[in-house]
Design a protein around this motif. Sequence first.
Motif, short mmCIF file in Angstrom:
data_model
loop_
_atom_site.label_atom_id
_atom_site.label_comp_id
_atom_site.label_asym_id
_atom_site.label_seq_id
_atom_site.Cartn_x
_atom_site.Cartn_y
_atom_site.Cartn_z
N LEU A 272 -5.55 13.44 44.61
CA LEU A 272 -4.14 13.83 44.69
C LEU A 272 -3.17 12.67 44.42
CD1 LEU A 272 -4.16 16.34 47.69
CD2 LEU A 272 -4.19 16.83 45.23
N PRO A 273 -3.41 11.44 44.93
CA PRO A 273 -2.49 10.35 44.60
C PRO A 273 -2.37 10.09 43.11
CG PRO A 273 -3.85 9.74 46.46
CD PRO A 273 -4.42 11.02 45.93
N PHE A 274 -3.47 10.24 42.36
CA PHE A 274 -3.42 10.01 40.92
C PHE A 274 -2.63 11.12 40.22
CE2 PHE A 274 -7.20 7.84 42.46
CZ PHE A 274 -7.03 6.58 41.92
N ILE A 275 -2.76 12.35 40.73
CA ILE A 275 -1.96 13.44 40.18
C ILE A 275 -0.49 13.19 40.43
CG2 ILE A 275 -1.47 15.92 40.35
CD1 ILE A 275 -4.39 16.34 41.09
N ALA A 276 -0.16 12.74 41.66
CA ALA A 276 1.23 12.45 41.99
C ALA A 276 1.75 11.29 41.15
CB ALA A 276 1.34 12.12 43.48
N ALA A 277 0.91 10.27 40.92
CA ALA A 277 1.33 9.11 40.15
C ALA A 277 1.64 9.49 38.70
CB ALA A 277 0.25 8.02 40.20
N SER A 278 0.74 10.25 38.08
CA SER A 278 0.98 10.66 36.69
C SER A 278 2.20 11.57 36.57
CB SER A 278 -0.26 11.37 36.14
OG SER A 278 -0.57 12.53 36.90
N SER A 279 2.38 12.45 37.57
CA SER A 279 3.54 13.35 37.55
C SER A 279 4.84 12.58 37.67
CB SER A 279 3.43 14.39 38.68
OG SER A 279 2.26 15.16 38.55
N CYS A 280 4.87 11.62 38.59
CA CYS A 280 6.09 10.82 38.78
C CYS A 280 6.36 9.94 37.56
CB CYS A 280 5.97 9.95 40.03
SG CYS A 280 6.11 10.87 41.57
N THR A 281 5.32 9.46 36.89
CA THR A 281 5.52 8.66 35.69
C THR A 281 6.20 9.46 34.59
OG1 THR A 281 3.56 7.33 36.21
CG2 THR A 281 4.35 7.27 33.94
N VAL A 282 5.67 10.66 34.34
CA VAL A 282 6.25 11.51 33.29
C VAL A 282 7.65 11.96 33.68
CG1 VAL A 282 5.99 13.69 32.05
CG2 VAL A 282 3.98 12.28 32.53
N LEU A 283 7.81 12.39 34.94
CA LEU A 283 9.11 12.87 35.40
C LEU A 283 10.15 11.75 35.37
CD1 LEU A 283 10.77 15.17 36.63
CD2 LEU A 283 10.00 14.42 38.89
N GLY A 284 9.75 10.55 35.80
CA GLY A 284 10.68 9.43 35.78
C GLY A 284 11.12 9.07 34.38
N GLY A 285 10.19 9.08 33.41
CA GLY A 285 10.55 8.80 32.03
C GLY A 285 11.52 9.83 31.46
N GLN A 286 11.28 11.11 31.76
CA GLN A 286 12.18 12.16 31.29
C GLN A 286 13.57 12.01 31.88
OE1 GLN A 286 11.47 14.54 29.00
NE2 GLN A 286 9.44 13.65 28.72
N MET A 287 13.63 11.72 33.17
CA MET A 287 14.93 11.58 33.83
C MET A 287 15.69 10.37 33.32
SD MET A 287 13.96 12.54 37.78
CE MET A 287 15.61 12.08 38.33
N ALA A 288 14.99 9.25 33.11
CA ALA A 288 15.65 8.04 32.61
C ALA A 288 16.24 8.26 31.23
CB ALA A 288 14.64 6.88 32.60
N ASP A 289 15.47 8.85 30.32
CA ASP A 289 15.98 9.10 28.96
C ASP A 289 17.11 10.13 28.97
OD1 ASP A 289 14.28 7.27 27.91
OD2 ASP A 289 12.79 8.71 27.22
N PHE A 290 17.04 11.10 29.90
CA PHE A 290 18.12 12.09 30.00
C PHE A 290 19.43 11.41 30.42
CE2 PHE A 290 20.63 14.88 32.78
CZ PHE A 290 20.90 15.92 31.90
N LEU A 291 19.35 10.52 31.41
CA LEU A 291 20.55 9.82 31.86
C LEU A 291 21.13 8.93 30.77
CD1 LEU A 291 19.38 8.80 35.47
CD2 LEU A 291 21.00 10.61 34.86
N LEU A 292 20.26 8.34 29.96
CA LEU A 292 20.73 7.47 28.88
C LEU A 292 21.29 8.28 27.71
CD1 LEU A 292 17.87 4.80 28.85
CD2 LEU A 292 20.21 4.48 29.65
N SER A 293 20.62 9.37 27.35
CA SER A 293 21.06 10.18 26.21
C SER A 293 22.40 10.85 26.46
CB SER A 293 20.00 11.23 25.87
OG SER A 293 19.84 12.14 26.95
N ARG A 294 22.69 11.18 27.71
CA ARG A 294 23.98 11.80 28.05
C ARG A 294 25.05 10.77 28.42
NH1 ARG A 294 23.33 17.35 28.92
NH2 ARG A 294 21.53 17.99 27.67
N ASN A 295 24.71 9.50 28.31
CA ASN A 295 25.64 8.42 28.67
C ASN A 295 26.16 8.54 30.10
OD1 ASN A 295 25.58 7.10 26.11
ND2 ASN A 295 26.97 8.66 25.29
#
Length: 433
Positions: A272-295
Amino acid sequence: MKRSSVLQGAHCVTLYRLDSGFCSLRYGLALIMHFSNFTMITQRVSLSIAIIAMVNSTQHQDPANAATEGPLTDPLSNRSRSVKDFGTRAAVYQWSTETQGIIFSSISYGIILTLIPSGYLAGIFGAKHILGAGLLISSLLTLFTPMAAEFGVILVIAIRTVQGMAQGMAWTGQFTIWAKWAPPLERSKLTSIAGSGAAFGSFIILCVGGLISQALGWPFVFYIFGSIGCVCCVLWFTVIYDDPMNHPCISGKEKEHITSSLAQQSGVLSSLPFIAASSCTVLGGQMADFLLSRNLLSLITVRKLFSSLGLLLPSLCAVALPFVTSSYITTIVLLILIPGTSNLCDSGFIINTLDVAPRYASFLMGISRGFGLTAGIISSTTTGFLISQDSESGWRNVFFLSAAVNMFGMIFYLIFGQAEIQNWAKERMITRL
């Protein structure tokens, strides 16, 4: 491989059938916990039943804590005196409704005070001793309640508060024991057997409490259920053990059944920790690019935000771990969140080398990975040293130390972190004549 898996599954099913009956030690433990919960709820509700006779408004008192009794005759001179006559000699107090409300609520205040510390103490001293001590203290204080009432309402409130603290110790630590005793497929049955003691105790005290108070006198409500609690303590300290591996009376089959069931669950939980880690990695990347793309945020703000989340959240989880050991589910959730939330740093300082020096990103990443490996070597050595001193306090110090290191790194990056390309990393145009 497939045949081996089938045989292993059949073996586990066979063990479950052999040792899932009620004639096993773990179900005996459930019955003792049922008895303990029965005892604690009767001790908690006993005052609510007895206070009807304790503050009988048909009798008049002048002082605030005055007591009224029947004729002070020598009981030896009248051996034929009925039990009912004995009950009429019980003291009656003039407590206002406001005072009664404070007395009733004081035990709840005590329970609240020890809900979190009890889990921490159970991790240090063992759930058996913390729960048993809480049950014993609650039972003894129940026996002393009639005497406390003679000395004044303040002492009654103090005793009820301490009794609530003792019961808070006993209520929360039960799941620490079930975490090691209850196979995953039997947890609902075992915990429901143990927990139903509270409902059964409420039923019994409401049915017989008034009869005891009327026939024997209200003090016997406390004497009877306090004495039952003391008997329960003897059973508790005799039969209950924190770990089935150390119980002297457990059968080999039952021990194997419990350990194999928990081992299977551990394999699932370990993933389960590895599932949570991979999920947070993908989710964090999506959120970071969303915040940057919308300025919505600047680049450096995004990097510092995700770095802070990736360092602060696991630190909070690590600090909280030693205080929630009584809750199996909470402990598992925190252990999953620690590696999961730490991977939010992948959208923070970990890829910051691409921002400040894209030309040398690979070189800088290699250096940072080297520091990371060095930190892993130091942390492993430090952890082994701390645990070798004392396993319980050692792990607690490991969690606190890791949180402190994370906080230092977060503060350092918040102060010095940048996202602009550095001058030394910029490409220089060379003009040829």
